[in-house]
Write a protein that holds these residues in place. Structure first.
Motif, PDB file in Angstrom:
ATOM      1  N   CYS A 154     -11.631 -10.211  -2.595  1.00  0.00           N
ATOM      2  CA  CYS A 154     -10.506  -9.286  -2.475  1.00  0.00           C
ATOM      3  C   CYS A 154     -10.843  -8.212  -1.444  1.00  0.00           C
ATOM      4  CB  CYS A 154     -10.204  -8.607  -3.811  1.00  0.00           C
ATOM      5  SG  CYS A 154      -9.793  -9.733  -5.152  1.00  0.00           S
ATOM      6  N   SER A 155      -9.890  -7.924  -0.578  1.00  0.00           N
ATOM      7  CA  SER A 155     -10.038  -6.822   0.382  1.00  0.00           C
ATOM      8  C   SER A 155      -9.224  -5.646  -0.130  1.00  0.00           C
ATOM      9  CB  SER A 155      -9.533  -7.245   1.761  1.00  0.00           C
ATOM     10  OG  SER A 155     -10.318  -8.289   2.287  1.00  0.00           O
ATOM     11  N   PHE A 156      -9.849  -4.483  -0.170  1.00  0.00           N
ATOM     12  CA  PHE A 156      -9.212  -3.285  -0.714  1.00  0.00           C
ATOM     13  C   PHE A 156      -8.818  -2.357   0.432  1.00  0.00           C
ATOM     14  CE2 PHE A 156     -12.245  -4.977  -3.752  1.00  0.00           C
ATOM     15  CZ  PHE A 156     -11.440  -5.161  -4.857  1.00  0.00           C
ATOM     16  N   GLY A 157      -7.506  -2.110   0.543  1.00  0.00           N
ATOM     17  CA  GLY A 157      -7.028  -1.245   1.624  1.00  0.00           C
ATOM     18  C   GLY A 157      -7.255  -1.847   2.991  1.00  0.00           C
ATOM     19  N   LYS A 158      -7.084  -3.136   3.133  1.00  0.00           N
ATOM     20  CA  LYS A 158      -7.269  -3.777   4.431  1.00  0.00           C
ATOM     21  C   LYS A 158      -6.088  -3.446   5.345  1.00  0.00           C
ATOM     22  CE  LYS A 158      -8.666  -8.154   6.516  1.00  0.00           C
ATOM     23  NZ  LYS A 158      -9.041  -9.563   6.237  1.00  0.00           N
ATOM     24  N   ARG A 159      -6.365  -2.768   6.418  1.00  0.00           N
ATOM     25  CA  ARG A 159      -5.357  -2.348   7.402  1.00  0.00           C
ATOM     26  C   ARG A 159      -4.279  -1.456   6.799  1.00  0.00           C
ATOM     27  NH1 ARG A 159      -6.305  -7.877   8.471  1.00  0.00           N
ATOM     28  NH2 ARG A 159      -7.540  -8.179  10.373  1.00  0.00           N
ATOM     29  N   ARG A 160      -4.527  -0.880   5.651  1.00  0.00           N
ATOM     30  CA  ARG A 160      -3.609   0.053   5.006  1.00  0.00           C
ATOM     31  C   ARG A 160      -4.423   1.162   4.339  1.00  0.00           C
ATOM     32  NH1 ARG A 160      -0.969  -2.909   7.520  1.00  0.00           N
ATOM     33  NH2 ARG A 160       0.957  -4.023   6.966  1.00  0.00           N
ATOM     34  N   ASP A 161      -3.839   2.341   4.254  1.00  0.00           N
ATOM     35  CA  ASP A 161      -4.506   3.478   3.610  1.00  0.00           C
ATOM     36  C   ASP A 161      -4.156   3.465   2.119  1.00  0.00           C
ATOM     37  OD1 ASP A 161      -5.856   5.811   3.059  1.00  0.00           O
ATOM     38  OD2 ASP A 161      -4.267   7.128   3.829  1.00  0.00           O
ATOM     39  N   ILE A 162      -4.783   2.535   1.369  1.00  0.00           N
ATOM     40  CA  ILE A 162      -4.575   2.413  -0.068  1.00  0.00           C
ATOM     41  C   ILE A 162      -5.908   2.105  -0.746  1.00  0.00           C
ATOM     42  CG2 ILE A 162      -2.171   1.660   0.142  1.00  0.00           C
ATOM     43  CD1 ILE A 162      -3.130  -1.211  -0.279  1.00  0.00           C
ATOM     44  N   GLU A 163      -5.948   2.229  -2.077  1.00  0.00           N
ATOM     45  CA  GLU A 163      -7.175   2.007  -2.840  1.00  0.00           C
ATOM     46  C   GLU A 163      -7.379   0.556  -3.260  1.00  0.00           C
ATOM     47  OE1 GLU A 163      -6.722   6.244  -5.280  1.00  0.00           O
ATOM     48  OE2 GLU A 163      -6.745   4.328  -6.349  1.00  0.00           O
ATOM     49  N   VAL A 164      -6.296  -0.145  -3.490  1.00  0.00           N
ATOM     50  CA  VAL A 164      -6.348  -1.398  -4.236  1.00  0.00           C
ATOM     51  C   VAL A 164      -6.321  -2.622  -3.326  1.00  0.00           C
ATOM     52  CG1 VAL A 164      -5.326  -0.360  -6.286  1.00  0.00           C
ATOM     53  CG2 VAL A 164      -3.848  -1.310  -4.498  1.00  0.00           C
ATOM     54  N   GLU A 165      -6.406  -3.792  -3.945  1.00  0.00           N
ATOM     55  CA  GLU A 165      -6.465  -5.034  -3.174  1.00  0.00           C
ATOM     56  C   GLU A 165      -5.105  -5.361  -2.547  1.00  0.00           C
ATOM     57  OE1 GLU A 165      -4.420  -6.440  -6.758  1.00  0.00           O
ATOM     58  OE2 GLU A 165      -6.023  -4.987  -6.416  1.00  0.00           O
ATOM     59  N   ASN A 166      -5.135  -5.711  -1.261  1.00  0.00           N
ATOM     60  CA  ASN A 166      -3.904  -6.155  -0.601  1.00  0.00           C
ATOM     61  C   ASN A 166      -4.105  -7.458   0.167  1.00  0.00           C
ATOM     62  OD1 ASN A 166      -5.507  -4.853   1.320  1.00  0.00           O
ATOM     63  ND2 ASN A 166      -3.769  -4.133   2.518  1.00  0.00           N
ATOM     64  N   GLU A 167      -5.278  -8.073  -0.009  1.00  0.00           N
ATOM     65  CA  GLU A 167      -5.514  -9.407   0.527  1.00  0.00           C
ATOM     66  C   GLU A 167      -6.542 -10.097  -0.357  1.00  0.00           C
ATOM     67  OE1 GLU A 167      -5.170 -10.265   4.801  1.00  0.00           O
ATOM     68  OE2 GLU A 167      -7.288 -10.799   4.685  1.00  0.00           O
ATOM     69  N   VAL A 168      -6.253 -11.339  -0.756  1.00  0.00           N
ATOM     70  CA  VAL A 168      -7.104 -12.048  -1.717  1.00  0.00           C
ATOM     71  C   VAL A 168      -7.223 -13.520  -1.320  1.00  0.00           C
ATOM     72  CG1 VAL A 168      -7.388 -12.756  -4.123  1.00  0.00           C
ATOM     73  CG2 VAL A 168      -6.376 -10.519  -3.601  1.00  0.00           C
TER      74      VAL A 168
ATOM     75  N   PRO B 253       4.660  -2.463   4.834  1.00  0.00           N
ATOM     76  CA  PRO B 253       4.101  -1.471   5.760  1.00  0.00           C
ATOM     77  C   PRO B 253       3.566  -0.264   4.996  1.00  0.00           C
ATOM     78  CG  PRO B 253       6.476  -1.264   5.684  1.00  0.00           C
ATOM     79  CD  PRO B 253       6.127  -2.437   4.797  1.00  0.00           C
ATOM     80  N   GLN B 254       2.898   0.617   5.696  1.00  0.00           N
ATOM     81  CA  GLN B 254       2.333   1.806   5.055  1.00  0.00           C
ATOM     82  C   GLN B 254       3.416   2.648   4.387  1.00  0.00           C
ATOM     83  OE1 GLN B 254      -1.050   2.508   4.869  1.00  0.00           O
ATOM     84  NE2 GLN B 254      -0.405   4.062   3.408  1.00  0.00           N
ATOM     85  N   HIS B 255       4.605   2.663   4.968  1.00  0.00           N
ATOM     86  CA  HIS B 255       5.696   3.470   4.403  1.00  0.00           C
ATOM     87  C   HIS B 255       6.002   3.072   2.963  1.00  0.00           C
ATOM     88  CE1 HIS B 255       9.890   4.781   3.693  1.00  0.00           C
ATOM     89  NE2 HIS B 255       9.548   5.803   4.456  1.00  0.00           N
ATOM     90  N   TYR B 256       5.898   1.792   2.662  1.00  0.00           N
ATOM     91  CA  TYR B 256       6.129   1.322   1.295  1.00  0.00           C
ATOM     92  C   TYR B 256       5.148   1.984   0.326  1.00  0.00           C
ATOM     93  CZ  TYR B 256       5.685  -1.889  -2.698  1.00  0.00           C
ATOM     94  OH  TYR B 256       5.577  -2.424  -3.959  1.00  0.00           O
ATOM     95  N   TYR B 257       3.885   2.007   0.709  1.00  0.00           N
ATOM     96  CA  TYR B 257       2.870   2.590  -0.166  1.00  0.00           C
ATOM     97  C   TYR B 257       2.997   4.106  -0.259  1.00  0.00           C
ATOM     98  CZ  TYR B 257       0.813  -2.047   0.172  1.00  0.00           C
ATOM     99  OH  TYR B 257       0.609  -3.405   0.119  1.00  0.00           O
ATOM    100  N   ASN B 258       3.522   4.726   0.791  1.00  0.00           N
ATOM    101  CA  ASN B 258       3.682   6.179   0.785  1.00  0.00           C
ATOM    102  C   ASN B 258       4.913   6.631   0.014  1.00  0.00           C
ATOM    103  OD1 ASN B 258       1.461   6.245   2.460  1.00  0.00           O
ATOM    104  ND2 ASN B 258       2.608   6.645   4.333  1.00  0.00           N
ATOM    105  N   SER B 259       5.769   5.685  -0.390  1.00  0.00           N
ATOM    106  CA  SER B 259       7.048   6.048  -1.003  1.00  0.00           C
ATOM    107  C   SER B 259       6.917   6.533  -2.440  1.00  0.00           C
ATOM    108  CB  SER B 259       8.000   4.846  -0.949  1.00  0.00           C
ATOM    109  OG  SER B 259       7.518   3.777  -1.752  1.00  0.00           O
ATOM    110  N   GLY B 260       5.747   6.367  -3.052  1.00  0.00           N
ATOM    111  CA  GLY B 260       5.529   6.862  -4.410  1.00  0.00           C
ATOM    112  C   GLY B 260       4.057   7.089  -4.652  1.00  0.00           C
TER     113      GLY B 260
END
Length: 375
Positions: free
Chosen positions: A209-223, A162-169
């Motif tokens: 690769c999808s970058f930040g798909k359904r998440r507020d991040i920069e990098v790939e999270n679906e490939v 979830p987004q909380h994981y990415y927001n943790s650091g």
């Protein structure tokens, strides 16, 4: 030498975990003598938990040159793995690095060259190589039970974040700090197993690769990636951190059968006659070769995992036995990850051997635009 003095640099989740079993004496022939981390509070806590006699350093260079250790376990952020390993080799130390080997193959190649210039034991924490299912599947292929490999499919989507994981650091899911997303953080073990089990590398890869798909991040999270091999075999690799319930299914088809790893089980079907031979002799339009499922007996459990790789590394140092996971092999799975990103960035095929200079240049562009840099 009848005992290896081990130091750990990087005391986050993985480093602290390694410190716990080493300080308890769970690896025969090894003793934890030093730990290192730039976070003084974390350093003092972990060092205290390890007991008396474990030196604490907040400077990596002082730690590596202290003379208190024979080998180092590197558990720091991804970009620092190769430079720390190279410095360790220069200090005459054995090295075991956490996955991934690094962020880009050009850097990892330099680390491998430094390792080759020494007589020290170099390993990588590919703990899934201890899993009985994957070891047995590799053995079946090596023994020719599946015949020539024709197709590999791996769907690995059972690590929802979830987004909380990415927001943790602030370092998470950024080009500048982590160097990538699911291919760099969650999937390195599967990328390693893919080539380790198959025993060959693709000749080219086309990936999406999808970058930040359904998440507020920069990098790939679906490939989704498609690969081709010199012998005509193909492979599909699908991974995601935003899908649930997830799947973990590896399917390997050869001209003599098929194997499937799923839900903690390895199943193997073998043809009565190889597909090429049947094709040559078939006299009916809709005929197919007979097949039978062959029961596979495995050792219970999922292998010794992290502690098993550490034991294997220590044993290699003490006895010269071959490593289950040589550090030099870390470049192979990383090549697959880099190729998938390069294919997406250039919207075309990534040929192997990889254009390492092009990948490095495009990665630097991502790093310069990274939110972690702007912050």
């Amino acid at each position: 030498m009848d005992q290896v003095r081990i130091g750990i640099v990087g005391l986050g989740n993985m480093g602290s975990g390694h410190a716990r079993y080493l300080s308890k004496g769970e690896v025969e022939g090894a003793v934890l003598t030093a730990v290192c981390d730039g976070d003084r509070q974390l350093l003092e806590r972990v060092a205290g938990e390890c007991g008396e006699g474990v030196a604490a350093f907040d400077d990596a260079s002082a730690f590596l040159s202290s003379g208190l250790i024979d080998g180092v376990l590197i558990c720091t952020p991804h970009y620092s793995h190769p430079p720390l390993a190279i410095e360790a080799f220069r200090n005459g130390l054995h090295v075991l690095i956490e996955k991934p080997a690094g962020v880009y193959t050009k850097q990892v190649r330099e680390m491998n060259e430094a390792a080759a210039a020494t007589d020290k034991i170099f390993g990588i924490m590919y703990n899934q190589r201890t899993n009985p299912m994957y070891r047995k599947l590799r053995e079946l292929i090596r023994q020719g039970e599946l015949g020539e490999i024709r197709r590999l499919n791996w769907i690995i989507t059972d690590w929802y974040r979830p987004q909380h994981y990415y927001n943790s650091g602030g370092w998470r899911a950024t080009w500048a700090k982590e160097g990538g997303g699911v291919l760099m953080n969650q999937a390195p073990h599967q990328l390693d197993l893919w080539q380790w089990i198959a025993g060959m590398m693709p000749t080219r890869i086309r990936a999406f690769c999808s970058f930040g798909k359904r998440r507020d991040i920069e990098v790939e999270n679906e490939v989704t990636a498609y690969a081709e091999y010199a012998n005509g075999a193909t492979a599909v690799f699908i991974t995601s951190t935003c899908e649930t319930p997830g799947t973990n299914r590896l399917e390997v088809t050869g001209d003599r059968g098929k194997a499937v790893v799923e839900e903690g089980r390895l199943r193997f079907w073998q043809l009565d006659v190889s597909e090429p031979e049947f094709n040559r002799t078939a006299k009916e339009s809709f005929a197919a070769p007979g097949k039978r499922e062959i029961p596979i007996e495995l050792e219970p459990g999922d292998g010794e995992q992290h502690i098993g790789i550490t034991r294997d590394w220590v044993r290699a140092i003490l006895t010269g036995s071959p490593l289950l996971a040589p550090g030099e092999e870390g470049i192979r799975g990383l090549t697959l990850a880099n190729a998938m990103l390069l294919s997406t960035w250039t919207d075309g095929w990534a040929e192997l051997p990889l254009d390492e200079d092009l990948f490095y240049r495009l990665l630097q562009e991502k790093i310069q635009a990274s939110g972690a840099v702007r912050a």
